[in-house]
Design a protein around this motif. Sequence first.
Motif, mmCIF file in Angstrom:
data_model
loop_
_atom_site.group_PDB
_atom_site.id
_atom_site.type_symbol
_atom_site.label_atom_id
_atom_site.label_comp_id
_atom_site.label_asym_id
_atom_site.label_seq_id
_atom_site.Cartn_x
_atom_site.Cartn_y
_atom_site.Cartn_z
ATOM 1 N N ARG A 99 0.852 -1.187 0.000
ATOM 2 C CA ARG A 99 0.000 0.000 0.000
ATOM 3 C C ARG A 99 0.892 1.242 0.000
ATOM 4 O O ARG A 99 1.867 1.323 0.738
ATOM 5 C CB ARG A 99 -0.915 0.001 1.214
ATOM 6 N N TYR A 100 0.526 2.201 -0.819
ATOM 7 C CA TYR A 100 1.329 3.421 -0.940
ATOM 8 C C TYR A 100 1.408 4.167 0.388
ATOM 9 O O TYR A 100 2.480 4.557 0.847
ATOM 10 C CB TYR A 100 0.717 4.314 -2.032
ATOM 11 N N ASN A 101 0.269 4.359 1.039
ATOM 12 C CA ASN A 101 0.242 5.100 2.301
ATOM 13 C C ASN A 101 0.891 4.305 3.424
ATOM 14 O O ASN A 101 1.431 4.887 4.369
ATOM 15 C CB ASN A 101 -1.198 5.454 2.664
ATOM 16 N N GLY A 160 8.829 11.568 2.274
ATOM 17 C CA GLY A 160 8.576 10.207 1.801
ATOM 18 C C GLY A 160 8.042 10.166 0.383
ATOM 19 O O GLY A 160 8.420 9.295 -0.414
ATOM 20 N N GLU A 161 7.161 11.094 0.010
ATOM 21 C CA GLU A 161 6.596 11.095 -1.342
ATOM 22 C C GLU A 161 7.673 11.371 -2.385
ATOM 23 O O GLU A 161 7.688 10.754 -3.463
ATOM 24 C CB GLU A 161 5.482 12.134 -1.428
ATOM 25 N N ASN A 162 8.578 12.312 -2.090
ATOM 26 C CA ASN A 162 9.667 12.587 -3.032
ATOM 27 C C ASN A 162 10.585 11.391 -3.190
ATOM 28 O O ASN A 162 11.093 11.117 -4.284
ATOM 29 C CB ASN A 162 10.472 13.796 -2.560
ATOM 30 N N VAL A 163 10.806 10.652 -2.096
ATOM 31 C CA VAL A 163 11.661 9.467 -2.172
ATOM 32 C C VAL A 163 11.029 8.408 -3.064
ATOM 33 O O VAL A 163 11.687 7.811 -3.927
ATOM 34 C CB VAL A 163 11.919 8.914 -0.754
ATOM 35 N N ARG A 213 -4.829 9.123 -8.106
ATOM 36 C CA ARG A 213 -4.047 9.130 -6.874
ATOM 37 C C ARG A 213 -3.185 7.875 -6.809
ATOM 38 O O ARG A 213 -3.565 6.812 -7.303
ATOM 39 C CB ARG A 213 -4.956 9.182 -5.646
ATOM 40 N N PRO A 214 -1.982 7.980 -6.223
ATOM 41 C CA PRO A 214 -1.134 6.783 -6.091
ATOM 42 C C PRO A 214 -1.770 5.778 -5.138
ATOM 43 O O PRO A 214 -2.213 6.133 -4.046
ATOM 44 C CB PRO A 214 0.177 7.345 -5.535
ATOM 45 N N GLN A 215 -1.799 4.522 -5.580
ATOM 46 C CA GLN A 215 -2.505 3.500 -4.802
ATOM 47 C C GLN A 215 -1.567 2.445 -4.240
ATOM 48 O O GLN A 215 -1.640 2.105 -3.052
ATOM 49 C CB GLN A 215 -3.556 2.827 -5.688
#
Length: 855
Positions: free
Chosen positions: A713-715, A734-737, A755-757
């Motif tokens: 899971r992305y989150n 974390g999102e930039n990584v 949205r990223p899933q």
Amino acid sequence: MQASRRTVFNPTSVPGLRAKRIQSRDLYNGNTLQRVRLRKSNGSSTWKGVRRESTEAGENQTGHINIPEGSKNEGILFFDNLFPLKFNWLLRLPLRGDRNMSGLLWKYNNHSLSRFEPMSLVKQSIPDTVPAKVTEILPRLKEGGAFVKFQHPDGVTAQEVEGLVVSHLKEKQIKPWYNPFQRVKTRLVVGKPWLEDLYRFPSRRIKVEFVPTSPGKEAAELSQETLYSVFRKYGKLAEITSQPSDSKILPKYAFLDFASTRQSIMAKNCVHGVKVIEKAGGGAAGTMLRISFEQKMKSHFIRDWLVNHPRVVIPAVAALVATVTVAVFDPIRTFFIKAKIDHAFNLKDNRIYKWFKSQATDIFTFRKRAEDDVSLGAIWQGRREIIVQVQTWLMETADTFIVVQGPRGSGKKELILDQALQGKKNVLTIDCKPIQEARGDSATISAAANAVGYRPVFSWMNSFSSLIDLAAQGTIGVKSGFSETLDAQLGKIWQNTATALKQVALDHRKKDDKDSNLADDDWLEVHPECRPVVVIDNFLHKNEESSVVYDKISEWAALLTTANIAHVIFLTNDISYSKSLSKALPDRVFRQISLGDITPEVAKKFVITHLDSESFDTDTPEKSLTPSQRRHDLDELDTCIDVLGGRLTDLEFLARRLKSGQTPVQAVTEIIEQSASEILKMYLLTVDKGERKWSPEQAWYLVKSLAKNETLRYNEVLLSNTFASSLSSSASSGENVLEALSVAELISIKSYRGRPQSVQAGRPVYQAAFKLLTEDKVLRSRLDLAVLTELTKIETKSIDKCETELNALGGLPNQPREVGPRVQFLLSKLAASQIKIEGWEKEMGVLKKVLLDEY
């Protein structure tokens, strides 16, 4: 004695008006007598002694007009504006010679002057009421005037005669026929004029030399005030320039600049040779003024003006250079861009080349190309619907982009160029990779120009112009405008390319079409099939937060689509392409195609077709079998393809290893080991890591997690301690990584409704490589130890914050009741962090033992 001479060209009289002299007349010129033969009316001749005639060089060519010394009843007037000065070049002719002036006075006294003759102006200027008798007229052609010697009776001075003539000229306003805007003027000659016929011509500047009145005496240098009082009555003075005080040149001199040339002529002829007495400032012995015309030498006038006015010159030169560049080079550049779009100079499209190639096909074999075509044919069959969809979009009018997104090795470029655009002539392919990777502005401009055929391009001028701009800014305080930013240079390239694309599209238009009356833009909108296609490959390659190259390409592509100039297809590996393209077209919905990995059935067919493209020339009974049929180990192929997935590059790598004699299991094992080594070197080791946007601990967390589960899971990843609280400054977000690791192809991020899933391995083979890495006990222990060490530091930092706050709360003089819950919260958080650290310390001890015991 020699007779008087006549010249061929005599501008002092009109042809046909030269009267025959039937009688002689004595000219009192004060020189020696000369015997002249005169003709009588009856045809007989006689000889009579006369004075020698005056010429334009003075009496007896001495350069002076003779006035007997002590004569009180004679004077000289100089009349101006009798001849045009613009014809002075005629006096340079070698056949000019001396002019005979003997008939002028006779014509003057006998009223035989034509009104078109210049001397008639003198007759009109001296009325009969003036008590003066003209005794001699001496024209000065190159100075546009004439000296008139006159006699006046006793009791009348020459100054009075001058005043009467000047008053008459002011009242009558006598003007020559060739110059109706300026009247004739006259002044009394107070000096001793020098009548020379040298090649010296009038100018507005005169040089006044101060010479002694007699040898052995000393002349005085007149002041500017004295010079002004002497010369002002002859005309307005523009400037008086005295000789420099340190100059050693003798005689001393001064320059006088008059407002007009006519005024300087009058001053020179009237004042030359005048004697300035001591009372007037001429010194004890007096000073004589010697006057000559001085040509203003301005040999460096233009250069000096350019140097002294850089604020005007430099921007003007920059504008001129830009204008010349646009007028001269832009049509040439547009021509070369058109040639690249329609392949006018492409050898492969030449008929002669095609004929030779067809004739040589039986002799030479092109095995590699044939192998590629055959093997890729299996893939195109599975993607036929996508190809037809792209071709349909190119036939429709839609002012939006076509975006083909897929990972590297998914065959995006081959799908579009070799299949969807097969047979289409006007196609322009722009590869963003060399443009983005170019170092420096000049290299970037050259790469962009080469991509579209923009030539000639002077990329080296960018650095040179920057130096000029820097020097100009230091000199005049502002930029000159020579140098242009990278943004402006790229804008010019894309603008010329858009012009060429529009011309290529309009080349399909014919005069006899039913819609030939439409405007160009309307015609392009009605005929989308005639628009060229622009394919932008490797878009967002090495994507950065701010890139001039990608921004300019996006804006230019938006211009092409909205103006119906061309269809634009973007080929990209980046899943976040919508962020960049939405800036250019914020109100459009893109036509998107996502290319994933091919299915296992198509992948197996691709490998087998690749194997069968090789032929063997053997005489064995198995000659009729294909290479895939001769192999007995292809039963392992299904399992191997499940491991490799449907990535074209990996499948082609497998097929080539099978051709070399390896079994499918051996080939896949080596591919997995090689991929594991690449992951270890590129993402996990800290040696020579450079500027990474992730930490090795974060990469190892993903490798270890994906080895257990194929999808994360992305989150869930973002909330993990490694990503949420990283100590590395470059990996704090974390999102930039995750985005950086996706660009580096360690992982791939799947989206759901924008949205990223989820997070998966970047390539299917990486899933097996992740498992192989986690099976290495020493490597796992080392990287787990690094992760636990970082987590321990994070918790220790949290404990320090809690202790600091507890100390602050404990320092309060009275403990409020409301502080109690906060203290309990901090104590519980401190205890939880301590429990975590203790547990991690135990694990770290086990891992250290493994590292000490194992190799």
